[in-house]
Write a protein that holds these residues in place. Sequence first.
Motif, PDB file in Angstrom:
ATOM      1  N   GLY A   1     119.909  16.898 -55.326  1.00  0.00           N
ATOM      2  CA  GLY A   1     119.648  15.555 -54.813  1.00  0.00           C
ATOM      3  C   GLY A   1     118.476  15.482 -53.861  1.00  0.00           C
ATOM      4  O   GLY A   1     118.396  14.568 -53.029  1.00  0.00           O
ATOM      5  N   LYS A   2     117.544  16.418 -53.991  1.00  0.00           N
ATOM      6  CA  LYS A   2     116.412  16.467 -53.058  1.00  0.00           C
ATOM      7  C   LYS A   2     115.062  16.150 -53.721  1.00  0.00           C
ATOM      8  O   LYS A   2     114.016  16.301 -53.093  1.00  0.00           O
ATOM      9  CB  LYS A   2     116.339  17.846 -52.400  1.00  0.00           C
ATOM     10  CG  LYS A   2     117.553  18.164 -51.529  1.00  0.00           C
ATOM     11  CD  LYS A   2     117.451  19.550 -50.910  1.00  0.00           C
ATOM     12  CE  LYS A   2     118.670  19.852 -50.056  1.00  0.00           C
ATOM     13  NZ  LYS A   2     118.600  21.226 -49.460  1.00  0.00           N
ATOM     14  N   LEU A   3     115.093  15.695 -54.961  1.00  0.00           N
ATOM     15  CA  LEU A   3     113.845  15.350 -55.625  1.00  0.00           C
ATOM     16  C   LEU A   3     113.328  14.025 -55.073  1.00  0.00           C
ATOM     17  O   LEU A   3     114.053  13.035 -55.012  1.00  0.00           O
ATOM     18  CB  LEU A   3     114.063  15.220 -57.142  1.00  0.00           C
ATOM     19  CG  LEU A   3     112.826  14.874 -57.975  1.00  0.00           C
ATOM     20  CD1 LEU A   3     111.780  15.982 -57.898  1.00  0.00           C
ATOM     21  CD2 LEU A   3     113.208  14.614 -59.437  1.00  0.00           C
ATOM     22  N   SER A   4     112.070  14.013 -54.670  1.00  0.00           N
ATOM     23  CA  SER A   4     111.467  12.809 -54.103  1.00  0.00           C
ATOM     24  C   SER A   4     111.247  11.748 -55.179  1.00  0.00           C
ATOM     25  O   SER A   4     110.792  12.057 -56.280  1.00  0.00           O
ATOM     26  CB  SER A   4     110.128  13.179 -53.451  1.00  0.00           C
ATOM     27  OG  SER A   4     109.341  12.033 -53.219  1.00  0.00           O
ATOM     28  N   ILE A   5     111.544  10.501 -54.828  1.00  0.00           N
ATOM     29  CA  ILE A   5     111.318   9.418 -55.788  1.00  0.00           C
ATOM     30  C   ILE A   5     109.823   9.251 -56.068  1.00  0.00           C
ATOM     31  O   ILE A   5     109.428   8.936 -57.188  1.00  0.00           O
ATOM     32  CB  ILE A   5     111.934   8.090 -55.287  1.00  0.00           C
ATOM     33  CG1 ILE A   5     111.827   7.000 -56.372  1.00  0.00           C
ATOM     34  CG2 ILE A   5     111.275   7.622 -53.999  1.00  0.00           C
ATOM     35  CD1 ILE A   5     112.525   7.311 -57.652  1.00  0.00           C
ATOM     36  N   THR A   6     108.988   9.484 -55.056  1.00  0.00           N
ATOM     37  CA  THR A   6     107.544   9.359 -55.286  1.00  0.00           C
ATOM     38  C   THR A   6     107.022  10.474 -56.182  1.00  0.00           C
ATOM     39  O   THR A   6     106.076  10.264 -56.951  1.00  0.00           O
ATOM     40  CB  THR A   6     106.769   9.354 -53.953  1.00  0.00           C
ATOM     41  OG1 THR A   6     107.130  10.504 -53.182  1.00  0.00           O
ATOM     42  CG2 THR A   6     107.064   8.096 -53.159  1.00  0.00           C
ATOM     43  N   ASP A   7     107.640  11.651 -56.113  1.00  0.00           N
ATOM     44  CA  ASP A   7     107.259  12.723 -57.043  1.00  0.00           C
ATOM     45  C   ASP A   7     107.561  12.289 -58.475  1.00  0.00           C
ATOM     46  O   ASP A   7     106.765  12.524 -59.396  1.00  0.00           O
ATOM     47  CB  ASP A   7     108.017  14.015 -56.729  1.00  0.00           C
ATOM     48  CG  ASP A   7     107.382  14.808 -55.594  1.00  0.00           C
ATOM     49  OD1 ASP A   7     106.256  14.463 -55.199  1.00  0.00           O
ATOM     50  OD2 ASP A   7     108.017  15.766 -55.109  1.00  0.00           O
ATOM     51  N   LEU A   8     108.702  11.634 -58.655  1.00  0.00           N
ATOM     52  CA  LEU A   8     109.101  11.189 -59.990  1.00  0.00           C
ATOM     53  C   LEU A   8     108.197  10.059 -60.493  1.00  0.00           C
ATOM     54  O   LEU A   8     107.697  10.104 -61.617  1.00  0.00           O
ATOM     55  CB  LEU A   8     110.560  10.730 -59.974  1.00  0.00           C
ATOM     56  CG  LEU A   8     111.124  10.194 -61.295  1.00  0.00           C
ATOM     57  CD1 LEU A   8     111.005  11.239 -62.399  1.00  0.00           C
ATOM     58  CD2 LEU A   8     112.581   9.768 -61.124  1.00  0.00           C
ATOM     59  N   THR A   9     107.997   9.044 -59.662  1.00  0.00           N
ATOM     60  CA  THR A   9     107.180   7.909 -60.093  1.00  0.00           C
ATOM     61  C   THR A   9     105.711   8.302 -60.268  1.00  0.00           C
ATOM     62  O   THR A   9     105.049   7.836 -61.197  1.00  0.00           O
ATOM     63  CB  THR A   9     107.295   6.733 -59.104  1.00  0.00           C
ATOM     64  OG1 THR A   9     107.026   7.191 -57.769  1.00  0.00           O
ATOM     65  CG2 THR A   9     108.691   6.123 -59.159  1.00  0.00           C
ATOM     66  N   ASN A  10     105.198   9.172 -59.393  1.00  0.00           N
ATOM     67  CA  ASN A  10     103.811   9.635 -59.557  1.00  0.00           C
ATOM     68  C   ASN A  10     103.650  10.442 -60.843  1.00  0.00           C
ATOM     69  O   ASN A  10     102.623  10.347 -61.526  1.00  0.00           O
ATOM     70  CB  ASN A  10     103.381  10.490 -58.360  1.00  0.00           C
ATOM     71  CG  ASN A  10     103.057   9.651 -57.139  1.00  0.00           C
ATOM     72  OD1 ASN A  10     102.780   8.457 -57.246  1.00  0.00           O
ATOM     73  ND2 ASN A  10     103.104  10.265 -55.962  1.00  0.00           N
ATOM     74  N   ALA A  11     104.674  11.235 -61.165  1.00  0.00           N
ATOM     75  CA  ALA A  11     104.628  12.031 -62.395  1.00  0.00           C
ATOM     76  C   ALA A  11     104.590  11.111 -63.618  1.00  0.00           C
ATOM     77  O   ALA A  11     103.840  11.351 -64.573  1.00  0.00           O
ATOM     78  CB  ALA A  11     105.842  12.958 -62.471  1.00  0.00           C
ATOM     79  N   LEU A  12     105.385  10.045 -63.581  1.00  0.00           N
ATOM     80  CA  LEU A  12     105.388   9.088 -64.691  1.00  0.00           C
ATOM     81  C   LEU A  12     104.047   8.376 -64.798  1.00  0.00           C
ATOM     82  O   LEU A  12     103.538   8.150 -65.903  1.00  0.00           O
ATOM     83  CB  LEU A  12     106.514   8.066 -64.503  1.00  0.00           C
ATOM     84  CG  LEU A  12     107.938   8.595 -64.681  1.00  0.00           C
ATOM     85  CD1 LEU A  12     108.956   7.573 -64.188  1.00  0.00           C
ATOM     86  CD2 LEU A  12     108.208   8.948 -66.143  1.00  0.00           C
ATOM     87  N   LEU A  13     103.474   8.037 -63.657  1.00  0.00           N
ATOM     88  CA  LEU A  13     102.181   7.346 -63.658  1.00  0.00           C
ATOM     89  C   LEU A  13     101.074   8.255 -64.205  1.00  0.00           C
ATOM     90  O   LEU A  13     100.286   7.843 -65.067  1.00  0.00           O
ATOM     91  CB  LEU A  13     101.831   6.891 -62.243  1.00  0.00           C
ATOM     92  CG  LEU A  13     100.488   6.168 -62.060  1.00  0.00           C
ATOM     93  CD1 LEU A  13     100.453   4.893 -62.899  1.00  0.00           C
ATOM     94  CD2 LEU A  13     100.256   5.847 -60.585  1.00  0.00           C
ATOM     95  N   GLN A  14     101.032   9.483 -63.727  1.00  0.00           N
ATOM     96  CA  GLN A  14      99.973  10.407 -64.141  1.00  0.00           C
ATOM     97  C   GLN A  14     100.087  10.799 -65.615  1.00  0.00           C
ATOM     98  O   GLN A  14      99.088  11.111 -66.260  1.00  0.00           O
ATOM     99  CB  GLN A  14      99.999  11.656 -63.256  1.00  0.00           C
ATOM    100  CG  GLN A  14      99.596  11.397 -61.812  1.00  0.00           C
ATOM    101  CD  GLN A  14      99.714  12.640 -60.936  1.00  0.00           C
ATOM    102  OE1 GLN A  14      99.552  13.765 -61.403  1.00  0.00           O
ATOM    103  NE2 GLN A  14     100.001  12.433 -59.658  1.00  0.00           N
ATOM    104  N   SER A  15     101.294  10.783 -66.136  1.00  0.00           N
ATOM    105  CA  SER A  15     101.504  11.192 -67.538  1.00  0.00           C
ATOM    106  C   SER A  15     101.555  10.008 -68.493  1.00  0.00           C
ATOM    107  O   SER A  15     101.895  10.170 -69.673  1.00  0.00           O
ATOM    108  CB  SER A  15     102.801  11.999 -67.651  1.00  0.00           C
ATOM    109  OG  SER A  15     103.916  11.213 -67.262  1.00  0.00           O
ATOM    110  N   HIS A  16     101.193   8.830 -68.011  1.00  0.00           N
ATOM    111  CA  HIS A  16     101.293   7.614 -68.808  1.00  0.00           C
ATOM    112  C   HIS A  16     100.607   7.742 -70.165  1.00  0.00           C
ATOM    113  O   HIS A  16     101.231   7.551 -71.214  1.00  0.00           O
ATOM    114  CB  HIS A  16     100.708   6.431 -68.024  1.00  0.00           C
ATOM    115  CG  HIS A  16     100.625   5.160 -68.802  1.00  0.00           C
ATOM    116  ND1 HIS A  16      99.433   4.508 -69.056  1.00  0.00           N
ATOM    117  CD2 HIS A  16     101.582   4.406 -69.414  1.00  0.00           C
ATOM    118  CE1 HIS A  16      99.656   3.436 -69.769  1.00  0.00           C
ATOM    119  NE2 HIS A  16     100.946   3.335 -69.995  1.00  0.00           N
ATOM    120  N   GLN A  17      99.332   8.065 -70.167  1.00  0.00           N
ATOM    121  CA  GLN A  17      98.586   8.161 -71.421  1.00  0.00           C
ATOM    122  C   GLN A  17      99.112   9.299 -72.301  1.00  0.00           C
ATOM    123  O   GLN A  17      99.198   9.166 -73.520  1.00  0.00           O
ATOM    124  CB  GLN A  17      97.095   8.342 -71.135  1.00  0.00           C
ATOM    125  CG  GLN A  17      96.417   7.105 -70.565  1.00  0.00           C
ATOM    126  CD  GLN A  17      96.514   5.913 -71.510  1.00  0.00           C
ATOM    127  OE1 GLN A  17      96.421   6.052 -72.731  1.00  0.00           O
ATOM    128  NE2 GLN A  17      96.713   4.724 -70.955  1.00  0.00           N
TER     129      GLN A  17
END
Length: 247
Positions: A125-141
């Motif tokens: 339960g220690k994964l940052s939400i910004t790490d998750l959302t940034n990962a989704l944003l960067q991998s969009h294409q």
Amino acid sequence: MATTSAAEYEYAQSRMVASANQTYRSLTETRENFTRMSPILRDLGYNLNQSIDIVDSYSALLVTNAASADKAQQAQDALSQSIQKGKVEADAWQSIFGVMPSILNNLTAATGKTGAEIRLLGTSGKLSITDLTNALLQSHQQNLKAVEDMPTAVRDALTALNNVYSDWIGKSNETYGVTAHLASGIVSLSENFGTLLDVVGTGAAVALGRGTAALGTHTYSLIANEVASAKNRAMTLAAAKAEETRP
């Protein structure tokens, strides 16, 4: 609110149609996910375009991981709740990772951490939400490209067709009120759809292409004629009102 101006609304709607078609998910589902998540993502500091990219990226992962409808809903709920809480709790991570394990690749690429490190953060339960959302944003294409590289099933193509039609008919009905007039034509097409299926069964792909083209042409003709009629009715009404106001 998901959008703050008419211009934003129009832009978001066009992106929703494009997103639904790219990921072969229903337009209604895509719009609902955007409405739920975009405002919270913008509160986290993302702009409108970035918030749509994140929702897009997540939808693409659901497709490439072959998520069933119920599992996809669980994963979407888990992401939405995590964004609202500002953290990814252990049970939310299990729902997300269990449905779309390839998200791990997005996270390792974006954070520089190993897969083992990401899994440990997630399960504790220690994964940052910004790490998750940034990962989704960067991998969009990258995630959309993975969907594009998948073979397109007939069901997916029909979903895309339905999305375009739903968007068009919604706009046309708002402007011209065509829904009621089109209904009888659509019923007629549905009553004869069995004939098309019989043709497909005997003529395979070639017949499907010809039959679909014929239906598409007929449907387009019905719609075009109805819109033209609606425009004429509107012009006639306007002229009549103008005539009434003359001295």
